[in-house]
Scaffold this motif. Structure first.
Motif, PDB file in Angstrom:
ATOM      1  N   LEU A  57       0.835  -1.201   0.000  1.00 34.09           N
ATOM      2  CA  LEU A  57       0.000   0.000   0.000  1.00 34.09           C
ATOM      3  C   LEU A  57       0.875   1.258   0.000  1.00 34.09           C
ATOM      4  O   LEU A  57       0.621   2.195  -0.773  1.00 34.09           O
ATOM      5  N   ARG A  58       1.900   1.280   0.841  1.00 30.15           N
ATOM      6  CA  ARG A  58       2.805   2.436   0.865  1.00 30.15           C
ATOM      7  C   ARG A  58       3.504   2.637  -0.469  1.00 30.15           C
ATOM      8  O   ARG A  58       3.615   3.764  -0.970  1.00 30.15           O
ATOM      9  N   VAL A  59       4.002   1.555  -1.054  1.00 30.97           N
ATOM     10  CA  VAL A  59       4.683   1.658  -2.348  1.00 30.97           C
ATOM     11  C   VAL A  59       3.715   2.167  -3.410  1.00 30.97           C
ATOM     12  O   VAL A  59       4.063   3.019  -4.235  1.00 30.97           O
ATOM     13  N   SER A  60       2.501   1.673  -3.406  1.00 32.94           N
ATOM     14  CA  SER A  60       1.505   2.101  -4.401  1.00 32.94           C
ATOM     15  C   SER A  60       1.171   3.580  -4.252  1.00 32.94           C
ATOM     16  O   SER A  60       1.072   4.304  -5.252  1.00 32.94           O
ATOM     17  N   VAL A  61       1.013   4.029  -3.007  1.00 35.07           N
ATOM     18  CA  VAL A  61       0.691   5.445  -2.781  1.00 35.07           C
ATOM     19  C   VAL A  61       1.845   6.333  -3.234  1.00 35.07           C
ATOM     20  O   VAL A  61       1.640   7.325  -3.946  1.00 35.07           O
ATOM     21  N   TRP A  62       3.075   5.999  -2.853  1.00 37.18           N
ATOM     22  CA  TRP A  62       4.223   6.820  -3.247  1.00 37.18           C
ATOM     23  C   TRP A  62       4.475   6.762  -4.753  1.00 37.18           C
ATOM     24  O   TRP A  62       4.906   7.744  -5.357  1.00 37.18           O
ATOM     25  N   LEU A  63       4.182   5.620  -5.363  1.00 39.68           N
ATOM     26  CA  LEU A  63       4.306   5.523  -6.815  1.00 39.68           C
ATOM     27  C   LEU A  63       3.283   6.424  -7.494  1.00 39.68           C
ATOM     28  O   LEU A  63       3.608   7.123  -8.472  1.00 39.68           O
ATOM     29  N   ALA A  64       2.068   6.458  -6.980  1.00 37.40           N
ATOM     30  CA  ALA A  64       1.038   7.340  -7.537  1.00 37.40           C
ATOM     31  C   ALA A  64       1.421   8.810  -7.354  1.00 37.40           C
ATOM     32  O   ALA A  64       1.248   9.630  -8.272  1.00 37.40           O
ATOM     33  N   VAL A  65       1.963   9.155  -6.184  1.00 36.61           N
ATOM     34  CA  VAL A  65       2.409  10.537  -5.946  1.00 36.61           C
ATOM     35  C   VAL A  65       3.506  10.911  -6.944  1.00 36.61           C
ATOM     36  O   VAL A  65       3.506  12.000  -7.527  1.00 36.61           O
ATOM     37  N   GLY A  66       4.461  10.008  -7.167  1.00 33.99           N
ATOM     38  CA  GLY A  66       5.537  10.266  -8.115  1.00 33.99           C
ATOM     39  C   GLY A  66       5.038  10.445  -9.533  1.00 33.99           C
ATOM     40  O   GLY A  66       5.502  11.327 -10.266  1.00 33.99           O
ATOM     41  N   VAL A  67       4.070   9.636  -9.938  1.00 32.88           N
ATOM     42  CA  VAL A  67       3.502   9.774 -11.288  1.00 32.88           C
ATOM     43  C   VAL A  67       2.769  11.101 -11.430  1.00 32.88           C
ATOM     44  O   VAL A  67       2.888  11.784 -12.458  1.00 32.88           O
ATOM     45  N   ILE A  68       2.041  11.500 -10.419  1.00 32.36           N
ATOM     46  CA  ILE A  68       1.310  12.780 -10.466  1.00 32.36           C
ATOM     47  C   ILE A  68       2.295  13.944 -10.565  1.00 32.36           C
ATOM     48  O   ILE A  68       2.108  14.866 -11.370  1.00 32.36           O
ATOM     49  N   ILE A  69       3.365  13.910  -9.773  1.00 31.96           N
ATOM     50  CA  ILE A  69       4.374  14.971  -9.845  1.00 31.96           C
ATOM     51  C   ILE A  69       5.025  14.985 -11.219  1.00 31.96           C
ATOM     52  O   ILE A  69       5.227  16.045 -11.819  1.00 31.96           O
ATOM     53  N   VAL A 101       3.809  13.932 -14.135  1.00 29.81           N
ATOM     54  CA  VAL A 101       2.884  14.360 -15.200  1.00 29.81           C
ATOM     55  C   VAL A 101       2.598  15.852 -15.123  1.00 29.81           C
ATOM     56  O   VAL A 101       2.637  16.555 -16.131  1.00 29.81           O
ATOM     57  N   PHE A 102       2.334  16.372 -13.924  1.00 33.39           N
ATOM     58  CA  PHE A 102       1.897  17.761 -13.821  1.00 33.39           C
ATOM     59  C   PHE A 102       3.033  18.771 -13.635  1.00 33.39           C
ATOM     60  O   PHE A 102       2.859  19.944 -13.910  1.00 33.39           O
ATOM     61  N   TYR A 103       4.212  18.321 -13.184  1.00 31.92           N
ATOM     62  CA  TYR A 103       5.311  19.267 -12.993  1.00 31.92           C
ATOM     63  C   TYR A 103       6.506  18.939 -13.886  1.00 31.92           C
ATOM     64  O   TYR A 103       6.996  19.791 -14.611  1.00 31.92           O
ATOM     65  N   GLY A 104       6.973  17.721 -13.822  1.00 31.50           N
ATOM     66  CA  GLY A 104       8.203  17.344 -14.503  1.00 31.50           C
ATOM     67  C   GLY A 104       8.157  17.517 -16.008  1.00 31.50           C
ATOM     68  O   GLY A 104       9.084  18.044 -16.619  1.00 31.50           O
ATOM     69  N   ARG A 105       7.081  17.091 -16.631  1.00 34.45           N
ATOM     70  CA  ARG A 105       7.000  17.192 -18.090  1.00 34.45           C
ATOM     71  C   ARG A 105       6.858  18.629 -18.560  1.00 34.45           C
ATOM     72  O   ARG A 105       7.354  18.993 -19.611  1.00 34.45           O
ATOM     73  N   THR A 106       6.192  19.464 -17.795  1.00 33.93           N
ATOM     74  CA  THR A 106       5.996  20.853 -18.232  1.00 33.93           C
ATOM     75  C   THR A 106       7.188  21.738 -17.920  1.00 33.93           C
ATOM     76  O   THR A 106       7.370  22.763 -18.558  1.00 33.93           O
ATOM     77  N   HIS A 107       8.041  21.372 -16.949  1.00 37.18           N
ATOM     78  CA  HIS A 107       9.183  22.184 -16.568  1.00 37.18           C
ATOM     79  C   HIS A 107      10.516  21.576 -17.009  1.00 37.18           C
ATOM     80  O   HIS A 107      11.566  21.997 -16.538  1.00 37.18           O
TER      81      HIS A 107
END
Length: 116
Positions: free
Chosen positions: A74-86, A88-94
Motif C-alpha cells: 500500500l505504501r509503495v503504491s501510494v508513493w508511486l502514484a504521488v511520483g507519477v502525479i508529480i 505528469v503535472f510538474y516534470g513534463r511541463t518544466h
C-alpha cells in the motif's frame, strides 16, 4: 485433485523466472542509441552495467516487497502514484528538454554548417 500451496508457489516462481529471463533477453537485445542521448557531450550518457544492474535492482526490490505484508504494498503504491502525479503535472511541463529537437547523425554536419 488437491492442489497444495507449495505447488502453486512453485508454478508462480517458474512463470516469474520465465518472465525475468525473457525480460533479460529483451533488454540485452535493445541497442542503446548514443547519438540520441548526447546532450552536448561527445560520449553521451551511458548507464553502467546495462542490463545487468536494472534487472538486479528489480529482483532485489521485488524480493523485499514480497517478504513484507500488504501495508508495504500500500505504501509503495501510494508513493508511486504521488511520483507519477508529480511527473505528469510538474516534470513534463518544466523539463529543460521539452523543446529539444532530435537531430540524426547524418544531419549534424549540415546543421552545424548552417549555424556557423
Amino acid at each position: 485433485m488437491y492442489v497444495t500451496i507449495s505447488s502453486v508457489r512453485f508454478a508462480l516462481c517458474g512463470v516469474g523466472g520465465i518472465v525475468l529471463l525473457s525480460g533479460f533477453v529483451f533488454l540485452t537485445c535493445i541497442d542503446q542509441d548514443n547519438a540520441r542521448h548526447s546532450f552536448g557531450h561527445s560520449e553521451g550518457f551511458k548507464c553502467p552495467l546495462v542490463p545487468l544492474l536494472p534487472i538486479t535492482c528489480i529482483l532485489i526490490n521485488s524480493y523485499l516487497l514480497i517478504s513484507r505484508g500488504g501495508a508495504a504494498w500500500l505504501r509503495v503504491s501510494v508513493w508511486l502514484a504521488v511520483g507519477v502525479i508529480i511527473y505528469v503535472f510538474y516534470g513534463r511541463t518544466h523539463s529543460s528538454l521539452k523543446d529539444a529537437v532530435l537531430v540524426k547523425d547524418a544531419q549534424v554536419d549540415n546543421t552545424t554548417s548552417l549555424l556557423a
